[in-house]
Design a protein around this motif. Sequence first.
Motif, PDB file in Angstrom:
ATOM      1  N   GLN A 123      15.146 -57.910 -60.541  1.00  0.00           N
ATOM      2  CA  GLN A 123      14.991 -57.804 -58.905  1.00  0.00           C
ATOM      3  C   GLN A 123      13.574 -58.545 -58.560  1.00  0.00           C
ATOM      4  OE1 GLN A 123      15.284 -53.705 -57.916  1.00  0.00           O
ATOM      5  NE2 GLN A 123      17.432 -53.653 -58.145  1.00  0.00           N
ATOM      6  N   GLN A 124      12.616 -58.309 -59.339  1.00  0.00           N
ATOM      7  CA  GLN A 124      11.315 -58.940 -58.646  1.00  0.00           C
ATOM      8  C   GLN A 124      11.511 -60.237 -59.010  1.00  0.00           C
ATOM      9  OE1 GLN A 124       7.928 -57.246 -58.149  1.00  0.00           O
ATOM     10  NE2 GLN A 124       8.923 -55.226 -57.783  1.00  0.00           N
ATOM     11  N   VAL A 125      11.910 -60.833 -60.184  1.00  0.00           N
ATOM     12  CA  VAL A 125      11.836 -62.292 -60.468  1.00  0.00           C
ATOM     13  C   VAL A 125      12.664 -62.939 -59.524  1.00  0.00           C
ATOM     14  CG1 VAL A 125      12.631 -63.937 -62.233  1.00  0.00           C
ATOM     15  CG2 VAL A 125      11.054 -61.998 -62.983  1.00  0.00           C
ATOM     16  N   SER A 126      13.711 -62.398 -59.154  1.00  0.00           N
ATOM     17  CA  SER A 126      14.653 -62.945 -58.138  1.00  0.00           C
ATOM     18  C   SER A 126      14.068 -63.544 -56.875  1.00  0.00           C
ATOM     19  CB  SER A 126      15.911 -62.019 -57.945  1.00  0.00           C
ATOM     20  OG  SER A 126      16.622 -62.537 -56.925  1.00  0.00           O
ATOM     21  N   TRP A 127      13.166 -62.557 -56.276  1.00  0.00           N
ATOM     22  CA  TRP A 127      12.441 -62.873 -55.013  1.00  0.00           C
ATOM     23  C   TRP A 127      11.583 -64.195 -55.360  1.00  0.00           C
ATOM     24  CZ3 TRP A 127       7.535 -63.710 -53.449  1.00  0.00           C
ATOM     25  CH2 TRP A 127       7.221 -63.821 -52.183  1.00  0.00           C
ATOM     26  N   TRP A 128      10.710 -64.302 -56.380  1.00  0.00           N
ATOM     27  CA  TRP A 128       9.895 -65.359 -56.835  1.00  0.00           C
ATOM     28  C   TRP A 128      10.876 -66.546 -56.990  1.00  0.00           C
ATOM     29  CZ3 TRP A 128       5.087 -65.401 -55.892  1.00  0.00           C
ATOM     30  CH2 TRP A 128       4.411 -64.060 -55.811  1.00  0.00           C
ATOM     31  N   ARG A 129      12.084 -66.509 -57.603  1.00  0.00           N
ATOM     32  CA  ARG A 129      12.898 -67.659 -58.020  1.00  0.00           C
ATOM     33  C   ARG A 129      13.268 -68.331 -56.629  1.00  0.00           C
ATOM     34  NH1 ARG A 129      15.292 -68.217 -62.710  1.00  0.00           N
ATOM     35  NH2 ARG A 129      15.042 -65.990 -63.231  1.00  0.00           N
ATOM     36  N   GLY A 130      13.525 -67.561 -55.561  1.00  0.00           N
ATOM     37  CA  GLY A 130      13.823 -68.079 -54.247  1.00  0.00           C
ATOM     38  C   GLY A 130      12.556 -68.542 -53.805  1.00  0.00           C
ATOM     39  N   GLN A 131      11.426 -67.860 -53.745  1.00  0.00           N
ATOM     40  CA  GLN A 131      10.255 -68.398 -53.219  1.00  0.00           C
ATOM     41  C   GLN A 131       9.862 -69.562 -53.487  1.00  0.00           C
ATOM     42  OE1 GLN A 131       8.821 -67.051 -50.456  1.00  0.00           O
ATOM     43  NE2 GLN A 131       7.122 -68.393 -50.363  1.00  0.00           N
ATOM     44  N   LEU A 132       9.830 -69.972 -54.706  1.00  0.00           N
ATOM     45  CA  LEU A 132       9.162 -71.304 -55.497  1.00  0.00           C
ATOM     46  C   LEU A 132      10.348 -72.325 -55.827  1.00  0.00           C
ATOM     47  CD1 LEU A 132       6.823 -69.277 -57.987  1.00  0.00           C
ATOM     48  CD2 LEU A 132       6.249 -70.453 -55.753  1.00  0.00           C
ATOM     49  N   SER A 133      11.560 -72.298 -55.582  1.00  0.00           N
ATOM     50  CA  SER A 133      12.556 -73.040 -56.034  1.00  0.00           C
ATOM     51  C   SER A 133      12.222 -74.323 -55.175  1.00  0.00           C
ATOM     52  CB  SER A 133      14.005 -72.525 -55.536  1.00  0.00           C
ATOM     53  OG  SER A 133      14.914 -73.463 -55.579  1.00  0.00           O
ATOM     54  N   GLY A 134      12.246 -75.317 -55.932  1.00  0.00           N
ATOM     55  CA  GLY A 134      12.023 -76.829 -55.441  1.00  0.00           C
ATOM     56  C   GLY A 134      10.484 -77.011 -55.152  1.00  0.00           C
ATOM     57  N   ALA A 135       9.541 -76.206 -55.557  1.00  0.00           N
ATOM     58  CA  ALA A 135       8.275 -76.244 -55.381  1.00  0.00           C
ATOM     59  C   ALA A 135       7.614 -77.536 -56.179  1.00  0.00           C
ATOM     60  CB  ALA A 135       7.437 -75.209 -55.728  1.00  0.00           C
ATOM     61  N   PRO A 136       6.738 -78.458 -55.721  1.00  0.00           N
ATOM     62  CA  PRO A 136       6.296 -79.575 -56.403  1.00  0.00           C
ATOM     63  C   PRO A 136       5.755 -79.157 -57.811  1.00  0.00           C
ATOM     64  CG  PRO A 136       4.821 -79.053 -54.637  1.00  0.00           C
ATOM     65  CD  PRO A 136       5.946 -78.128 -54.514  1.00  0.00           C
ATOM     66  N   THR A 194      -1.797 -62.440 -60.938  1.00  0.00           N
ATOM     67  CA  THR A 194      -2.015 -63.807 -60.259  1.00  0.00           C
ATOM     68  C   THR A 194      -0.514 -64.273 -59.426  1.00  0.00           C
ATOM     69  OG1 THR A 194      -3.439 -64.739 -61.813  1.00  0.00           O
ATOM     70  CG2 THR A 194      -2.546 -66.435 -60.371  1.00  0.00           C
ATOM     71  N   LEU A 195      -0.795 -64.431 -58.166  1.00  0.00           N
ATOM     72  CA  LEU A 195       0.367 -64.838 -57.171  1.00  0.00           C
ATOM     73  C   LEU A 195       0.513 -66.088 -56.971  1.00  0.00           C
ATOM     74  CD1 LEU A 195      -0.084 -61.934 -54.807  1.00  0.00           C
ATOM     75  CD2 LEU A 195       1.171 -61.660 -56.962  1.00  0.00           C
ATOM     76  N   ALA A 196       1.466 -66.947 -56.964  1.00  0.00           N
ATOM     77  CA  ALA A 196       1.573 -68.443 -56.506  1.00  0.00           C
ATOM     78  C   ALA A 196       2.103 -68.475 -55.093  1.00  0.00           C
ATOM     79  CB  ALA A 196       2.920 -69.016 -57.439  1.00  0.00           C
ATOM     80  N   LEU A 197       1.282 -68.842 -54.152  1.00  0.00           N
ATOM     81  CA  LEU A 197       1.481 -68.594 -52.565  1.00  0.00           C
ATOM     82  C   LEU A 197       1.904 -70.062 -52.102  1.00  0.00           C
ATOM     83  CD1 LEU A 197      -1.348 -66.335 -51.817  1.00  0.00           C
ATOM     84  CD2 LEU A 197       1.079 -65.773 -52.401  1.00  0.00           C
ATOM     85  N   ARG A 198       3.132 -70.360 -51.596  1.00  0.00           N
ATOM     86  CA  ARG A 198       3.450 -71.610 -51.296  1.00  0.00           C
ATOM     87  C   ARG A 198       3.525 -71.637 -49.606  1.00  0.00           C
ATOM     88  NH1 ARG A 198       9.587 -73.599 -52.751  1.00  0.00           N
ATOM     89  NH2 ARG A 198       9.282 -75.986 -52.217  1.00  0.00           N
ATOM     90  N   ALA A 199       3.131 -72.803 -49.470  1.00  0.00           N
ATOM     91  CA  ALA A 199       3.140 -72.926 -47.826  1.00  0.00           C
ATOM     92  C   ALA A 199       3.690 -74.265 -47.675  1.00  0.00           C
ATOM     93  CB  ALA A 199       1.660 -73.203 -47.268  1.00  0.00           C
TER      94      ALA A 199
END
Length: 570
Positions: free
Chosen positions: A287-300, A390-395
């Motif tokens: 459940q936790q990884v699923s959110w991060w997968r959506g958040q970082l999908s396609g990130a450079p 450590t959090l990976a924060l995307r903008a």
Amino acid sequence: FVAPRNPTEMRLAAIWAEVLHLDSVSVTDDFFSLGGHSLLATQVVSRVRKAFDVELPLRALFEAPTVAALAARVDAVGRGDLSLQRPPLVAVPRTGPIPLSFAQQRLWFLDRLQPGSPFYNIPSAILLHGGLNLAALERAIQELVQRHEALRTSFHDQADGEAVQHIHPRVEMSVPVTDLEGVPEATRETEALRLAQLEAQKPFDLSQAPLLRASVLRLSEQRHILLVTVHHIVSDGWSNGILTREVGELYGAFSQGRPSPLAPLELQYADYAAWQRGWLRDEALSQQVSWWRGQLSGAPHALELPTDRPRPPVQTANGGTLAIDLGAQLTAELRALCLREGVTPFMALLSAFQVLLARYSGQDDIVVGSPIANRQRSEIEGIVGFFVNTLALRARLTEKMTFRELLAQVKETTLGAYTHQDVPFEKLVDELKPERDLSRSPLFQVMFALQNTGRSVGPQEDGDAGVLQPMQVDSGTAKFDLSLLCGDYGDDIGGLLEFNTDLFDRGTAERMGKHLVSLLKSAVNNPGQSLWRLPLLDEQERHQFLVSWNDTSRESHAVTTMHGPFEAQV
């Protein structure tokens, strides 16, 4: 002032007063206008969990920032809207092998790849004012190591290749003293900083406890520097605050012949490691990884900042630091903006930093790493250990986006990341399997951190209200291409820009620091302006670019022949 009107408000008001260090709290006061921030909000949520046996997301405090509003949320949860999702954290027996936490496992693996590296040393230097009682200091350090199991823990391979930690019943500590009074006073401070840096770069052997060293530099009878170096596998930034505070309390007590004033600890880091391994798996992890997968999908894959030299084929760790200071006026203006927009200084500074990185790189999709204390339970707030995550924060910056709109996006991203912070970064990398590049760290190459722990003050010998004054020690390393490491000290926000010296010259880092401050001033004063039009240059640079470098006029000489201009040019 509006007093609490029911039992829920009474308990919440008491929690707020404890966390914010206030005598009383009105049920209509805004948490963030009273000085609250994300770290204190996490402490409120952990105390709410313990007091009411309910699980509130951190977002709830941002959406309901008064005692009255939060009390309504708690009562709603209490009626069964949410339930506890995590098992209790309890002490485990020390009868068998003790597993490493996920974060420890990664550092153990990295140490095996590069044994003897000082890369993950955490150095501290504390200036001691007043006469030094060395016996009391040595006793304080010894007590500290006995109090916290992590500090007397070593790490070993098992036959199956898995690592385990071994907690030693006792390890003996000594605090050697280096006398610098014979060094000329003009160069004494410089020599002390040189020795501090050498100490910071001495490696640890993870199979030998303790993974902490302490020594003293004697500058004069009334001035000493206490050097403490600890390996990251058993400590973190929050833990360093605990160590500084407790050594001050123990030293003050032992200097006066009193016993330790510190209450015994009910839990230790090994208990947390076992708890983490026990619950963060299967469906909970998915459940936790699923959110991060959506958040970082396609990130450079990479942030392509312009560098002064080609990037080495394998990532290096040579680093330098540069001081950054916002000053009292800009800090006050930043706080005012945060209250108007419903964000924290962390979110505002992160937004400005991401704009700076976008402007330098020409990219509009920016991922920045940020450490989080990861102490979501009140039971572990006083334990020394490697809790930080450590959090990976995307903008994602659009063409017409304003700074105000970016603030709103960063707030949502940050609150979502806080809600899903349980996934260790090491586990996230394993699950997402990003494109690996030996020249770069995975997921992000730039770090941002804001420490809200304040300045450390402790008692001195004879009850003096002296200050244990933390000093900055440059370890000469950089874990990332760039790291903006800030501290919030109340009246001002300042810190360091750490840069990889194999990529950037100091002059380049200095320009980045100036441009960040200029950009932040503009954003604070005009948050409705386009991100791409926020000025980076200060008045001096603007004059240099537009006037000095364009002053290309030359004296003209009259020419009377056809071949004269050719001759002059030759």
